[in-house]
Design a protein around this motif. Structure first.
Motif, short mmCIF file in Angstrom:
data_model
loop_
_atom_site.label_atom_id
_atom_site.label_comp_id
_atom_site.label_asym_id
_atom_site.label_seq_id
_atom_site.Cartn_x
_atom_site.Cartn_y
_atom_site.Cartn_z
N GLU A 22 43.73 118.68 114.90
CA GLU A 22 44.99 117.95 114.75
C GLU A 22 45.17 117.42 113.34
OE1 GLU A 22 47.45 114.58 117.20
OE2 GLU A 22 45.34 114.16 116.75
N LEU A 23 44.10 116.87 112.77
CA LEU A 23 44.20 116.31 111.42
C LEU A 23 44.31 117.42 110.38
CD1 LEU A 23 41.68 113.31 111.56
CD2 LEU A 23 44.14 113.35 112.02
N ARG A 24 43.65 118.55 110.62
CA ARG A 24 43.83 119.68 109.70
C ARG A 24 45.29 120.10 109.63
NH1 ARG A 24 39.29 121.93 112.18
NH2 ARG A 24 40.54 123.59 113.15
N GLN A 25 45.94 120.11 110.79
CA GLN A 25 47.34 120.53 110.85
C GLN A 25 48.25 119.51 110.18
OE1 GLN A 25 48.76 121.14 114.82
NE2 GLN A 25 50.53 122.33 114.17
N ILE A 26 47.99 118.23 110.43
CA ILE A 26 48.86 117.17 109.89
C ILE A 26 48.67 117.01 108.39
CG2 ILE A 26 49.33 114.68 109.94
CD1 ILE A 26 48.58 114.76 112.93
N PHE A 27 47.41 117.01 107.94
CA PHE A 27 47.11 116.72 106.54
C PHE A 27 46.89 117.99 105.72
CE2 PHE A 27 46.04 112.84 108.79
CZ PHE A 27 46.59 111.86 107.97
N HIS A 28 46.99 119.14 106.37
CA HIS A 28 46.82 120.43 105.68
C HIS A 28 45.44 120.57 105.05
CE1 HIS A 28 51.11 120.94 106.33
NE2 HIS A 28 51.33 119.80 105.71
N PHE A 29 44.44 120.07 105.79
CA PHE A 29 43.06 120.24 105.34
C PHE A 29 42.60 121.66 105.64
CE2 PHE A 29 42.25 115.50 106.44
CZ PHE A 29 42.72 115.11 105.20
N ALA A 30 41.78 122.21 104.77
CA ALA A 30 41.11 123.48 105.06
C ALA A 30 39.78 123.17 105.71
CB ALA A 30 40.90 124.27 103.78
N LYS A 31 39.46 123.87 106.79
CA LYS A 31 38.18 123.65 107.45
C LYS A 31 37.07 124.23 106.58
CE LYS A 31 35.64 124.07 111.76
NZ LYS A 31 35.62 124.56 113.15
N ILE B 245 35.47 110.19 110.87
CA ILE B 245 36.53 109.68 111.72
C ILE B 245 36.29 110.11 113.17
CG2 ILE B 245 38.05 111.71 111.47
CD1 ILE B 245 40.39 109.69 111.08
N LYS B 246 36.82 109.36 114.12
CA LYS B 246 36.70 109.71 115.52
C LYS B 246 37.81 109.03 116.31
CE LYS B 246 33.44 107.68 118.10
NZ LYS B 246 34.16 106.78 119.01
N THR B 247 38.09 109.57 117.49
CA THR B 247 38.95 108.89 118.45
C THR B 247 38.04 108.03 119.33
OG1 THR B 247 38.79 110.64 120.10
CG2 THR B 247 40.55 110.84 118.45
N PRO B 248 38.60 107.05 120.02
CA PRO B 248 37.76 106.23 120.91
C PRO B 248 37.03 107.04 121.98
CG PRO B 248 39.86 105.15 120.53
CD PRO B 248 39.98 106.52 119.93
N GLU B 249 37.57 108.22 122.33
CA GLU B 249 36.96 109.04 123.37
C GLU B 249 35.81 109.90 122.85
OE1 GLU B 249 40.31 109.12 122.73
OE2 GLU B 249 40.80 107.61 124.26
N MET B 250 35.76 110.14 121.54
CA MET B 250 34.74 111.01 120.98
C MET B 250 33.38 110.31 120.96
SD MET B 250 36.92 112.66 117.82
CE MET B 250 35.43 113.24 116.99
N PRO B 251 32.30 111.03 121.31
CA PRO B 251 30.97 110.40 121.33
C PRO B 251 30.40 110.12 119.96
CG PRO B 251 30.78 112.74 121.82
CD PRO B 251 32.26 112.42 121.78
N ASP B 252 30.86 110.85 118.94
CA ASP B 252 30.29 110.69 117.61
C ASP B 252 31.35 111.00 116.57
OD1 ASP B 252 28.44 110.06 115.73
OD2 ASP B 252 27.10 111.74 116.12
N TYR B 253 31.06 110.63 115.33
CA TYR B 253 32.00 110.84 114.23
C TYR B 253 31.94 112.27 113.72
CZ TYR B 253 32.73 105.80 113.99
OH TYR B 253 33.07 104.51 114.29
N LYS B 254 33.05 112.73 113.19
CA LYS B 254 33.13 114.01 112.52
C LYS B 254 33.87 113.81 111.21
CE LYS B 254 33.19 117.00 116.65
NZ LYS B 254 31.95 117.74 116.33
N GLU B 255 33.72 114.80 110.31
CA GLU B 255 34.53 114.77 109.11
C GLU B 255 35.96 115.12 109.49
OE1 GLU B 255 32.76 117.18 106.11
OE2 GLU B 255 31.26 115.66 105.61
N ALA B 256 36.92 114.54 108.76
CA ALA B 256 38.34 114.69 109.13
C ALA B 256 38.76 116.15 109.22
CB ALA B 256 39.21 113.94 108.12
N HIS B 257 38.22 117.00 108.36
CA HIS B 257 38.63 118.41 108.36
C HIS B 257 38.15 119.16 109.60
CE1 HIS B 257 34.69 120.28 107.47
NE2 HIS B 257 34.44 119.13 106.89
#
Length: 205
Positions: free
Chosen positions: A52-61, A36-48
């Motif tokens: 912000e997504l860790r906090q919203i979805f309660h993902f563990a890094k 996943i990425k935002t339009p401003e990010m140069p490349d994709y990352k895993e959601a965790h």
């Protein structure tokens, strides 16, 4: 928590789709390993990997943060390029030597010697290049893929030796060791699983 105004582009079945709002991501029940990425990010990352997504979805890094994994087709094409490069490097001086010497017996010795020299040089070449700062042979560099450990870090010479020794098992199993990559998420061949390595793309797109 205030609602997020960010929109995200999500990789679905290998293709980027979106943008999606956080609420839309919730409806899609995204997983920690989704790219996943935002339009401003140069490349994709895993959601965790996104705070912000860790906090919203309660993902563990996760400790392991692999990049996008290289497919078997890319790896086989890189291998073919490497064999071509190494074969040219070995065959050219052998041809010159054959032209300079006389006698069919000597020429035959040179020809048969190549059957052992080319695989040996290819073996050493892979170890040196995969444990180098580039993390890749020239064939892999052309296709923009590289070798790393399970944490995404460069591998040392010891792990490169282990990986390439284990690769013999992938070869001697009539290709089954390579086909295993189709049945695991990280697209590891048998020798990658044994050596604890990954082959990843430098960028997702």
């Amino acid at each position: 928590m205030q609602p997020s105004n960010n929109c995200y582009i999500l990789v679905i079945n290998g293709k980027p789709e979106g943008p999606f709002t956080v609420e839309e991501l919730k409806l899609r029940a995204i997983k920690p390993g989704d790219f996943i990425k935002t339009p401003e990010m140069p490349d994709y990352k895993e959601a965790h990997e996104l705070a912000e997504l860790r906090q919203i979805f309660h993902f563990a890094k996760r400790t392991v943060t692999p990049q996008y994994f290289a497919g078997l087709d890319q790896r086989l094409l890189a291998s073919a390029l490497d064999w071509f490069i190494i074969s040219c490097i070995c065959i050219v001086p052998a041809l010159l030597a054959a032209l300079l010497v006389s006698g069919q017996g000597v020429v035959m010795i040179i020809a048969f010697s190549l059957l052992a020299i080319v695989p040996l040089v290819n073996f050493v070449y892979h170890i040196v290049m995969e444990s180098s700062p580039k993390q890749a042979t020239y064939g892999k560099q052309i296709l923009r893929i590289k070798v790393c450990d399970m944490e995404g870090n460069p591998i040392d010479a010891g792990k490169a030796i282990g990986r390439n020794v284990c690769k013999l098992l992938s070869d001697f199993t009539f290709g089954i060791g390579y086909l295993i990559s189709f049945f695991n998420k990280k697209q590891q061949c048998l020798h990658d699983m044994m050596a604890g390595t990954l082959v990843v793309k430098e960028r997702l797109f």
